[in-house]
Design a protein around this motif. Sequence first.
Motif, PDB file in Angstrom:
ATOM      1  N   ALA A  22    -106.206 -33.521  66.816  1.00  0.00           N
ATOM      2  CA  ALA A  22    -106.844 -32.644  65.972  1.00  0.00           C
ATOM      3  C   ALA A  22    -106.409 -31.324  65.747  1.00  0.00           C
ATOM      4  O   ALA A  22    -106.399 -30.718  64.679  1.00  0.00           O
ATOM      5  CB  ALA A  22    -108.308 -32.291  66.821  1.00  0.00           C
ATOM      6  N   PHE A  23    -105.623 -30.935  66.833  1.00  0.00           N
ATOM      7  CA  PHE A  23    -104.841 -29.597  66.492  1.00  0.00           C
ATOM      8  C   PHE A  23    -103.857 -29.541  65.485  1.00  0.00           C
ATOM      9  O   PHE A  23    -103.653 -29.133  64.351  1.00  0.00           O
ATOM     10  CB  PHE A  23    -104.175 -29.021  67.902  1.00  0.00           C
ATOM     11  CG  PHE A  23    -103.236 -27.741  67.520  1.00  0.00           C
ATOM     12  CD1 PHE A  23    -104.133 -26.707  67.574  1.00  0.00           C
ATOM     13  CD2 PHE A  23    -101.998 -27.857  67.460  1.00  0.00           C
ATOM     14  CE1 PHE A  23    -103.357 -25.369  67.612  1.00  0.00           C
ATOM     15  CE2 PHE A  23    -101.098 -26.785  67.346  1.00  0.00           C
ATOM     16  CZ  PHE A  23    -101.821 -25.382  67.355  1.00  0.00           C
ATOM     17  N   TRP A  24    -102.999 -30.731  65.379  1.00  0.00           N
ATOM     18  CA  TRP A  24    -102.064 -31.078  64.505  1.00  0.00           C
ATOM     19  C   TRP A  24    -102.399 -31.068  63.028  1.00  0.00           C
ATOM     20  O   TRP A  24    -102.039 -30.452  62.183  1.00  0.00           O
ATOM     21  CB  TRP A  24    -101.249 -32.322  64.836  1.00  0.00           C
ATOM     22  CG  TRP A  24    -100.137 -32.618  63.868  1.00  0.00           C
ATOM     23  CD1 TRP A  24     -98.922 -31.926  63.712  1.00  0.00           C
ATOM     24  CD2 TRP A  24    -100.205 -33.525  62.883  1.00  0.00           C
ATOM     25  NE1 TRP A  24     -98.131 -32.723  62.714  1.00  0.00           N
ATOM     26  CE2 TRP A  24     -98.939 -33.423  62.172  1.00  0.00           C
ATOM     27  CE3 TRP A  24    -101.178 -34.324  62.318  1.00  0.00           C
ATOM     28  CZ2 TRP A  24     -98.597 -34.391  60.849  1.00  0.00           C
ATOM     29  CZ3 TRP A  24    -101.020 -35.342  61.165  1.00  0.00           C
ATOM     30  CH2 TRP A  24    -100.014 -35.030  60.670  1.00  0.00           C
ATOM     31  N   ALA A  25    -103.487 -32.164  63.032  1.00  0.00           N
ATOM     32  CA  ALA A  25    -104.259 -32.232  61.691  1.00  0.00           C
ATOM     33  C   ALA A  25    -104.952 -30.713  61.211  1.00  0.00           C
ATOM     34  O   ALA A  25    -104.751 -30.384  59.922  1.00  0.00           O
ATOM     35  CB  ALA A  25    -105.308 -33.314  61.577  1.00  0.00           C
ATOM     36  N   GLY A  26    -105.577 -30.272  61.878  1.00  0.00           N
ATOM     37  CA  GLY A  26    -106.382 -29.113  61.547  1.00  0.00           C
ATOM     38  C   GLY A  26    -105.578 -27.956  61.346  1.00  0.00           C
ATOM     39  O   GLY A  26    -105.900 -27.210  60.075  1.00  0.00           O
ATOM     40  N   ASP A  61    -110.179 -30.322  62.296  1.00  0.00           N
ATOM     41  CA  ASP A  61    -109.991 -30.302  63.864  1.00  0.00           C
ATOM     42  C   ASP A  61    -111.385 -30.943  64.457  1.00  0.00           C
ATOM     43  O   ASP A  61    -111.077 -31.643  65.534  1.00  0.00           O
ATOM     44  CB  ASP A  61    -109.869 -28.685  64.275  1.00  0.00           C
ATOM     45  CG  ASP A  61    -109.691 -28.725  65.665  1.00  0.00           C
ATOM     46  OD1 ASP A  61    -108.123 -28.469  66.061  1.00  0.00           O
ATOM     47  OD2 ASP A  61    -110.369 -28.736  66.627  1.00  0.00           O
ATOM     48  N   SER A  62    -112.434 -30.313  64.312  1.00  0.00           N
ATOM     49  CA  SER A  62    -113.795 -30.775  64.976  1.00  0.00           C
ATOM     50  C   SER A  62    -114.096 -32.144  64.599  1.00  0.00           C
ATOM     51  O   SER A  62    -114.453 -32.948  65.538  1.00  0.00           O
ATOM     52  CB  SER A  62    -114.909 -29.961  64.305  1.00  0.00           C
ATOM     53  OG  SER A  62    -114.624 -28.225  64.834  1.00  0.00           O
ATOM     54  N   ALA A  63    -113.931 -32.471  63.340  1.00  0.00           N
ATOM     55  CA  ALA A  63    -114.299 -33.892  62.628  1.00  0.00           C
ATOM     56  C   ALA A  63    -113.267 -34.890  63.647  1.00  0.00           C
ATOM     57  O   ALA A  63    -113.601 -36.198  63.769  1.00  0.00           O
ATOM     58  CB  ALA A  63    -114.038 -34.139  61.453  1.00  0.00           C
TER      59      ALA A  63
END
Length: 132
Positions: A22-26, A61-63
């Motif tokens: 999530a961190f990487w993508a967000g 990130d949240s999704a």
Amino acid sequence: CQSTYVSVFGSTWRIVLASVIAFWAGEFVNAFVLSKMKILTSGKHLYTRLWGSTFFGQAVDSAIFYPIAFLGTWETKDVVTVMLTNWLLKVLWEVVLTPVTYAVVGFLKNREGVDVFDTGIEFSPFAKTDSV
């Protein structure tokens, strides 16, 4: 007791995996949107870039994070509620801290004397780069 240990640490691998993905993508989405909006606004209206990039980056990130970390261990409605609530709080926090960001950005631009626009940039996280 083993059951207590499992209840506390049993889902740690899911939380760690969810956090990393999530961190990487967000952050990738955040940087991409921020960069593209700077070009579209000709470097003006910093607040729109801050809010827009946070809106989309934190949505990604949240999704990703909450379903990977908690779906199947929490009720689906609880995952969705926490996911949306935390996303909204992160966006609102960005809005509240906008004046601080303006001060920091202004200080750095003044001190460094540069204002970079990411034109002609390859936005693939998998793009090959020259060795440094």
